[in-house]
Design an enzyme around this catalytic site. Structure first.
Site, PDB file in Angstrom:
ATOM      1  N   ASN A 134      12.450 -20.956 -46.383  1.00 13.27           N
ATOM      2  CA  ASN A 134      11.723 -19.754 -45.966  1.00 13.27           C
ATOM      3  C   ASN A 134      10.378 -20.263 -45.457  1.00 13.27           C
ATOM      4  O   ASN A 134       9.544 -20.688 -46.284  1.00 13.27           O
ATOM      5  CB  ASN A 134      11.458 -18.807 -47.144  1.00 13.27           C
ATOM      6  CG  ASN A 134      12.696 -18.101 -47.649  1.00 13.27           C
ATOM      7  OD1 ASN A 134      12.886 -16.913 -47.402  1.00 13.27           O
ATOM      8  ND2 ASN A 134      13.548 -18.797 -48.378  1.00 13.27           N
ATOM      9  N   GLU A 180       4.125 -19.888 -54.623  1.00  9.70           N
ATOM     10  CA  GLU A 180       5.247 -20.505 -55.342  1.00  9.70           C
ATOM     11  C   GLU A 180       4.776 -21.206 -56.613  1.00  9.70           C
ATOM     12  O   GLU A 180       5.514 -21.246 -57.605  1.00  9.70           O
ATOM     13  CB  GLU A 180       5.987 -21.497 -54.430  1.00  9.70           C
ATOM     14  CG  GLU A 180       6.749 -20.813 -53.309  1.00  9.70           C
ATOM     15  CD  GLU A 180       7.713 -21.730 -52.621  1.00  9.70           C
ATOM     16  OE1 GLU A 180       7.602 -21.906 -51.391  1.00  9.70           O
ATOM     17  OE2 GLU A 180       8.586 -22.295 -53.291  1.00  9.70           O
ATOM     18  N   CYS A 203      13.516 -26.347 -49.069  1.00 11.17           N
ATOM     19  CA  CYS A 203      12.384 -25.972 -48.224  1.00 11.17           C
ATOM     20  C   CYS A 203      11.322 -27.065 -48.071  1.00 11.17           C
ATOM     21  O   CYS A 203      11.547 -28.038 -47.396  1.00 11.17           O
ATOM     22  CB  CYS A 203      11.784 -24.666 -48.713  1.00 11.17           C
ATOM     23  SG  CYS A 203      10.891 -23.854 -47.401  1.00 11.17           S
ATOM     24  N   LYS A 254      13.674 -26.930 -57.252  1.00 12.85           N
ATOM     25  CA  LYS A 254      12.677 -27.367 -56.261  1.00 12.85           C
ATOM     26  C   LYS A 254      11.502 -28.112 -56.901  1.00 12.85           C
ATOM     27  O   LYS A 254      10.885 -27.631 -57.856  1.00 12.85           O
ATOM     28  CB  LYS A 254      12.147 -26.144 -55.506  1.00 12.85           C
ATOM     29  CG  LYS A 254      11.219 -26.456 -54.332  1.00 12.85           C
ATOM     30  CD  LYS A 254      10.912 -25.180 -53.572  1.00 12.85           C
ATOM     31  CE  LYS A 254      10.041 -25.416 -52.357  1.00 12.85           C
ATOM     32  NZ  LYS A 254       9.792 -24.135 -51.611  1.00 12.85           N
ATOM     33  N   ASN A 272      12.788 -22.390 -58.732  1.00 19.76           N
ATOM     34  CA  ASN A 272      13.333 -22.127 -57.402  1.00 19.76           C
ATOM     35  C   ASN A 272      14.533 -23.063 -57.294  1.00 19.76           C
ATOM     36  O   ASN A 272      14.363 -24.274 -57.181  1.00 19.76           O
ATOM     37  CB  ASN A 272      12.263 -22.430 -56.341  1.00 19.76           C
ATOM     38  CG  ASN A 272      12.697 -22.036 -54.947  1.00 19.76           C
ATOM     39  OD1 ASN A 272      13.893 -21.889 -54.682  1.00 19.76           O
ATOM     40  ND2 ASN A 272      11.742 -21.888 -54.049  1.00 19.76           N
ATOM     41  N   GLU A 285      17.364 -20.847 -48.953  1.00 19.47           N
ATOM     42  CA  GLU A 285      16.542 -20.804 -50.160  1.00 19.47           C
ATOM     43  C   GLU A 285      16.308 -19.341 -50.541  1.00 19.47           C
ATOM     44  O   GLU A 285      16.152 -18.478 -49.648  1.00 19.47           O
ATOM     45  CB  GLU A 285      15.179 -21.461 -49.876  1.00 19.47           C
ATOM     46  CG  GLU A 285      14.127 -21.298 -50.950  1.00 19.47           C
ATOM     47  CD  GLU A 285      12.712 -21.635 -50.454  1.00 19.47           C
ATOM     48  OE1 GLU A 285      12.418 -21.430 -49.259  1.00 19.47           O
ATOM     49  OE2 GLU A 285      11.916 -22.108 -51.287  1.00 19.47           O
TER      50      GLU A 285
HETATM   51  N1  ING Z   1       7.847 -22.874 -47.219  1.00 18.00           N
HETATM   52  C1  ING Z   1       7.175 -23.656 -46.270  1.00 18.00           C
HETATM   53  C2  ING Z   1       7.852 -24.962 -45.915  1.00 18.00           C
HETATM   54  O1  ING Z   1       7.568 -26.027 -46.429  1.00 18.00           O
HETATM   55  C3  ING Z   1       5.112 -24.411 -45.314  1.00 18.00           C
HETATM   56  C4  ING Z   1       5.721 -23.887 -46.596  1.00 18.00           C
HETATM   57  C5  ING Z   1       5.034 -23.601 -44.195  1.00 18.00           C
HETATM   58  C6  ING Z   1       4.642 -25.713 -45.255  1.00 18.00           C
HETATM   59  C7  ING Z   1       4.474 -24.088 -43.009  1.00 18.00           C
HETATM   60  C8  ING Z   1       4.090 -26.223 -44.074  1.00 18.00           C
HETATM   61  C9  ING Z   1       4.002 -25.418 -42.946  1.00 18.00           C
HETATM   62  O2  ING Z   1       8.659 -24.872 -45.008  1.00 18.00           O
HETATM   63  C10 ING Z   1       8.374 -23.137 -48.414  1.00 18.00           C
HETATM   64  N2  ING Z   1       8.976 -22.105 -49.042  1.00 18.00           N
HETATM   65  O3  ING Z   1       8.339 -24.241 -48.921  1.00 18.00           O
END
Ligand code: ING
Length: 315
Positions: A198, A147, A173, A128, A111, A47
């Protein structure tokens, strides 16, 4: 004759804020060539692969925000990746920030991920849908997750595409955590789902989980999605400590049985490869998850609307 697609996931280590598109594309081409040398016909990049994960910051200047977005794909800087793919006969999935101005003159920011076939032609696009984090900066946080500030919710749904002799789907993601993502693709007969992520290991929208839980949830979501829809899942992380924020690795290739076939071992640029039999999920979709034979949508209620708990049955 089995339809075996030798596929690679190219995990990326950190991309610095000031790393140019040319420098990043050089890294991607290096990994594409390495994957090709190992027999890969497809490479999945992460991503937002072309830039650092900029939603970690509050960016006030529109010019600076725009500097992280692509207004054309391919562009002069990204064209070499398409050319090398065509030269080698390697298709690829690429995540990037997309800026476009519609016929109505309105500018949109997504995204986005594209699927490029072995002839260097774009054969699919996805934007996304599940945008985690916030639109407004959260006070007292070491970094942000904005985001919702920088991207609109994707407007293409979850399309499946016929490409590379299979039925391909993409998500991005946070999408990978939601069962709906895989099911909407599964209902289209998807055989392989590609995605990038990410994933900071600390986040302003939730208590910091112990690292083992973060990686467990990462793989759990994708292995379940793969098995419950009989599809391969190929997941590529942008990993390592990027501008001071640690991102989890764990890039992997998961079979339609839900088994982990191969997993990245580092948090840097790393290529993993597997021979993916696109018919591997057929028996799962024809038996245990035969939607026509066993799925009872009429009993699921209005699953698109939030419904509360029902009162206990009369005594
Ligand atoms: N990043 C993360 C993901 O869903 C996140 C946000 C991090 C959610 C940790 C839950 C726990 O992997 C993105 N860019 O969506």
């Amino acid at each position: 004759m089995p339809r075996v697609l030798t596929a690679a996931v190219a995990q990326m280590g950190p991309v610095a804020r000031d790393e140019s598109r040319v420098q990043v594309i050089d890294r991607l081409i290096t990994m594409m060539r390495h994957a090709h040398a190992r027999g890969a016909e497809l490479v999945v990049f992460p991503e937002l692969a072309l830039t650092t994960f900029f939603p970690r910051w509050v960016l006030d200047s529109q010019d600076e925000i725009d500097s992280f977005f692509e207004t054309e794909m391919p562009s002069n800087e990204t064209q070499p990746l398409f050319e090398v793919g065509k030269e080698l006969g390697v298709g690829f999935h690429l995540g990037y920030a997309e800026k476009l101005t519609g016929d109505d003159g309105v500018t949109h920011y997504f995204n986005t991920a594209i699927l490029v076939d072995q002839n260097g032609e774009i054969s699919g696009k996805y934007r996304k849908v599940h945008l985690p984090g916030h639109a407004e900066p959260q006070p007292g946080q070491p970094h942000q997750h904005l985001e919702k500030r920088y991207f609109e919710v994707g407007d293409l749904g979850f399309p499946a595409f016929r490409s590379m002799d299979g039925v391909m789907g993409m998500c991005i993601c946070n999408d990978r955590r939601w069962p709906e993502t895989y099911r909407v693709l599964g209902l289209q007969g998807v055989e392989m789902v590609m995605l990038g992520y990410n994933t900071p290991t600390t986040n302003p929208f939730q208590e910091t989980e112990s690292p083992h839980l973060g990686m467990f949830h990462n793989h759990l979501s994708m292995q379940a999605g793969a098995y419950q829809n009989g599809a391969w899942v190929l997941a590529s992380a942008k990993a390592g400590t990027e501008e001071g924020v640690h991102h989890m690795g764990g890039s992997c290739i998961i079979s339609p049985t839900g088994e982990m076939v191969v997993q990245a071992m580092t948090e840097g640029d790393e290529v993993i490869v597997a021979e993916c039999d696109l018919d591997r999920g057929k028996y799962i979709r024809e038996t245990i998850f035969n939607f026509d034979a066993h799925r009872r949508i009429e009993h699921y209620g209005l699953i698109t609307e939030r419904t509360g708990a029902v009162p206990p049955p009369e005594k």
